[in-house]
Design a protein around this motif. Structure first.
Motif, PDB file in Angstrom:
ATOM      1  N   UNK A 205       3.771 -11.196  -6.823  1.00 43.90           N
ATOM      2  CA  UNK A 205       3.335  -9.955  -7.461  1.00 43.90           C
ATOM      3  C   UNK A 205       4.129  -8.773  -6.920  1.00 43.90           C
ATOM      4  N   UNK A 206       4.346  -8.751  -5.594  1.00 48.48           N
ATOM      5  CA  UNK A 206       5.038  -7.636  -4.976  1.00 48.48           C
ATOM      6  C   UNK A 206       6.463  -7.489  -5.468  1.00 48.48           C
ATOM      7  N   UNK A 207       7.195  -8.570  -5.564  1.00 50.67           N
ATOM      8  CA  UNK A 207       8.590  -8.485  -5.985  1.00 50.67           C
ATOM      9  C   UNK A 207       8.698  -8.087  -7.452  1.00 50.67           C
ATOM     10  N   UNK A 208       7.781  -8.547  -8.285  1.00 49.23           N
ATOM     11  CA  UNK A 208       7.783  -8.105  -9.680  1.00 49.23           C
ATOM     12  C   UNK A 208       7.576  -6.586  -9.752  1.00 49.23           C
ATOM     13  N   UNK A 261       2.380  -8.668  11.015  1.00 51.11           N
ATOM     14  CA  UNK A 261       2.109  -9.325   9.737  1.00 51.11           C
ATOM     15  C   UNK A 261       2.964  -8.633   8.674  1.00 51.11           C
ATOM     16  N   UNK A 262       3.824  -9.387   8.020  1.00 49.26           N
ATOM     17  CA  UNK A 262       4.749  -8.784   7.052  1.00 49.26           C
ATOM     18  C   UNK A 262       3.992  -8.054   5.935  1.00 49.26           C
ATOM     19  N   UNK A 263       2.803  -8.536   5.604  1.00 48.10           N
ATOM     20  CA  UNK A 263       2.032  -7.878   4.543  1.00 48.10           C
ATOM     21  C   UNK A 263       1.602  -6.483   4.949  1.00 48.10           C
ATOM     22  N   UNK A 264       1.334  -6.277   6.239  1.00 47.73           N
ATOM     23  CA  UNK A 264       1.001  -4.934   6.711  1.00 47.73           C
ATOM     24  C   UNK A 264       2.213  -4.014   6.624  1.00 47.73           C
ATOM     25  N   UNK A 265       3.388  -4.561   6.926  1.00 43.81           N
ATOM     26  CA  UNK A 265       4.616  -3.761   6.821  1.00 43.81           C
ATOM     27  C   UNK A 265       4.906  -3.434   5.356  1.00 43.81           C
ATOM     28  N   UNK A 266       4.712  -4.426   4.480  1.00 44.33           N
ATOM     29  CA  UNK A 266       4.877  -4.179   3.038  1.00 44.33           C
ATOM     30  C   UNK A 266       3.928  -3.079   2.569  1.00 44.33           C
ATOM     31  N   UNK A 267       2.670  -3.158   3.003  1.00 44.67           N
ATOM     32  CA  UNK A 267       1.682  -2.161   2.592  1.00 44.67           C
ATOM     33  C   UNK A 267       2.071  -0.769   3.083  1.00 44.67           C
ATOM     34  N   UNK A 309       9.570  -9.036   1.476  1.00 47.26           N
ATOM     35  CA  UNK A 309       8.780  -9.911   0.612  1.00 47.26           C
ATOM     36  C   UNK A 309       9.398 -11.303   0.520  1.00 47.26           C
ATOM     37  N   UNK A 310      10.730 -11.381   0.475  1.00 42.98           N
ATOM     38  CA  UNK A 310      11.411 -12.680   0.443  1.00 42.98           C
ATOM     39  C   UNK A 310      11.179 -13.434   1.748  1.00 42.98           C
ATOM     40  N   UNK A 311      11.305 -12.734   2.873  1.00 40.46           N
ATOM     41  CA  UNK A 311      11.076 -13.373   4.176  1.00 40.46           C
ATOM     42  C   UNK A 311       9.647 -13.895   4.281  1.00 40.46           C
ATOM     43  N   UNK A 312       8.690 -13.123   3.760  1.00 42.08           N
ATOM     44  CA  UNK A 312       7.294 -13.563   3.802  1.00 42.08           C
ATOM     45  C   UNK A 312       7.105 -14.835   2.977  1.00 42.08           C
ATOM     46  N   UNK A 365       1.846   1.696  -5.109  1.00 37.53           N
ATOM     47  CA  UNK A 365       0.435   1.695  -4.709  1.00 37.53           C
ATOM     48  C   UNK A 365      -0.210   0.343  -4.982  1.00 37.53           C
ATOM     49  N   UNK A 366       0.173  -0.291  -6.080  1.00 36.47           N
ATOM     50  CA  UNK A 366      -0.341  -1.624  -6.382  1.00 36.47           C
ATOM     51  C   UNK A 366       0.130  -2.649  -5.344  1.00 36.47           C
ATOM     52  N   UNK A 367       1.389  -2.504  -4.900  1.00 39.83           N
ATOM     53  CA  UNK A 367       1.894  -3.388  -3.844  1.00 39.83           C
ATOM     54  C   UNK A 367       1.071  -3.195  -2.573  1.00 39.83           C
ATOM     55  N   UNK A 368       0.833  -1.924  -2.210  1.00 46.32           N
ATOM     56  CA  UNK A 368       0.048  -1.628  -1.014  1.00 46.32           C
ATOM     57  C   UNK A 368      -1.344  -2.249  -1.092  1.00 46.32           C
ATOM     58  N   UNK A 369      -2.013  -2.039  -2.202  1.00 48.24           N
ATOM     59  CA  UNK A 369      -3.383  -2.540  -2.353  1.00 48.24           C
ATOM     60  C   UNK A 369      -3.427  -4.063  -2.306  1.00 48.24           C
TER      61      UNK A 369
END
Length: 419
Positions: A205-208, A261-267, A309-312, A365-369
């Motif tokens: 979802x994030x990369x899209x 956590x990569x998701x926290x960095x993405x957010x 996102x790719x690394x995750x 914002x959608x990526x963050x959420x």
């Protein structure tokens, strides 16, 4: 290092001129189109058609190369690109530009895949990392260098279109005159959407969404700057600083994602990109320095998202699936870049040029959420078992092909899929 680069110096030189042409043409068209009075919808479709042609090329170009060979296919693709850019300067017509832009995107995918396969064939285990780094750097400096040519000539005259054609012609010489044997046939691109989502929903979802945001800004950023009253020198500076800021941010963002956590960095980074975009959209700064500062912050955050996102995603994939997973995500990113400009253009027409950043902010914002939600639903991979962060091709300059992933040192352990 010199010993590692000498065998591929001609190919890297051709790559530099190819991306100089890509950068020049990519900025010249929206600036010239804005001056010609083209609508935001049409200018957005210039990005949509190019990205569509590029993604289709990733699937079809290998068949063309298989039929006629690498050298003739490379020469044919570049000849078409040269022809298209010269016709674009002669036929100042929106419909013609859209058709020519789609063909250019297709041919760009073909030329890039051929260069990347040639580099991969010539790379050794000891030189692969060096060649991979130089390839990414050359694409970056090529795109930015091409963009910075725009202020030095009249965009309403045919000069820049002719220079662009010259750059593409020079790009053809090192490869077509090389005596090196042709590499193995190109691998057909594959896209397993279900498998990608099962492996990592946030990466999928994030990369899209990242592709939608980057596609909208990459195509319409220059239109926003022109419509905001910036001169062509300021437009080129604004677009280029976004890329450079993103390149500088790659290393610190990557190290941070290796530790947390990569998701926290993405957010967090998506949130910064969203706030910077909202600041531009709401404040609507008139001064060039204020715009450039906000856009630099935006670019630093937004362009660091894709490789994280790719690394995750690869954290949850086995090493032999690296090329399959990363290649699928790259194509998914390309689909996002098709969608983004087609949304951004109408929004800008409806709410003004600054509304472009409402589109990017919503995506971020959608990526963050979603990153926050996913971080509470699935435990992160232990640090000792994570895939090492590496800057990904196409993360800061332009779309890359799945063939480029074969250059990545991590691909040596991968089972690269054939037909």
């Amino acid at each position: 290092m010199t010993r590692n680069l000498l065998p591929v110096l001609a190919l890297l030189t051709g790559t530099l001129f190819l991306f100089l042409g890509n950068g020049l043409q990519g900025l010249l068209l929206p600036v010239r189109g804005s001056l010609e009075g083209y609508s935001n919808e049409v200018l957005g479709l210039l990005g949509t058609t190019w990205a569509s042609g590029f993604v289709i090329g990733c699937f079809v170009a290998p068949n063309v190369v298989r039929r006629i060979g690498h050298v003739r296919a490379f020469s044919g693709f570049l000849a078409l690109i040269c022809l298209n850019v010269l016709l674009t300067g002669l036929l100042v017509d929106d419909v013609a530009w859209l058709i020519l832009r789609a063909i250019t995107g297709f041919c760009t995918a073909g030329t890039s895949m051929i260069i990347e396969s040639w580099l991969n064939e010539r790379a050794t285990p000891g030189s692969r990392g060096t060649i991979f780094s130089f390839y990414i750097s050359i694409t970056l400096f090529g795109v930015v260098g091409g963009q910075l040519m725009v202020p030095f000539a009249d965009v309403t005259a045919p000069t820049l279109f002719m220079i662009c054609g010259i750059l593409y012609s020079i790009a053809a010489l090192p490869t077509t005159l090389s005596k090196a044997a042709s590499p193995q046939p190109l691998k057909r691109a594959k896209l397993d959407l279900k498998g990608l989502f099962r492996n990592s929903p946030i990466s999928f979802v994030g990369i899209l969404l990242i592709g939608i945001a980057n596609g909208a800004y990459g195509t319409l950023g220059a239109v926003f700057a022109t419509r905001s009253g910036l001169d062509k020198g300021s437009v080129a500076a604004m677009v280029s600083i976004t890329i450079f800021a993103g390149a500088i941010m790659q290393l610190p963002a990557g190290r941070l994602s290796d530790s947390l956590d990569r998701r926290h960095v993405l957010a967090a980074l998506s949130g910064v990109a969203a706030l910077a975009g909202l600041a531009v959209a709401i404040i609507q700064p008139a001064g060039v320095y204020h715009i450039v500062i906000l856009v630099a912050i935006y670019g630093a955050a937004a362009n660091a998202l894709y490789p994280i996102a790719v690394a995750h995603a690869n954290d949850f994939a086995s090493p032999e699936d690296f090329v399959k997973v990363s290649g699928g995500l790259l194509l998914l990113y390309g689909i996002g870049t098709i969608i983004g400009p087609s949304i951004g253009g109408p929004v800008m027409s409806w709410a003004g040029p600054h509304a472009l950043f409402f589109v990017t902010a919503l995506a971020h914002l959608l990526v963050t959420a979603y990153a926050i939600v996913r971080s509470r639903q699935r435990a992160p991979v232990p640090k000792s078992e994570r895939d090492a962060y590496t800057t990904a091709p196409g993360s800061t300059s332009s779309l890359a092909t799945p063939e480029s992933l074969s250059l990545d040192p991590r691909a040596q352990k991968a089972d690269i899929p054939g037909e």
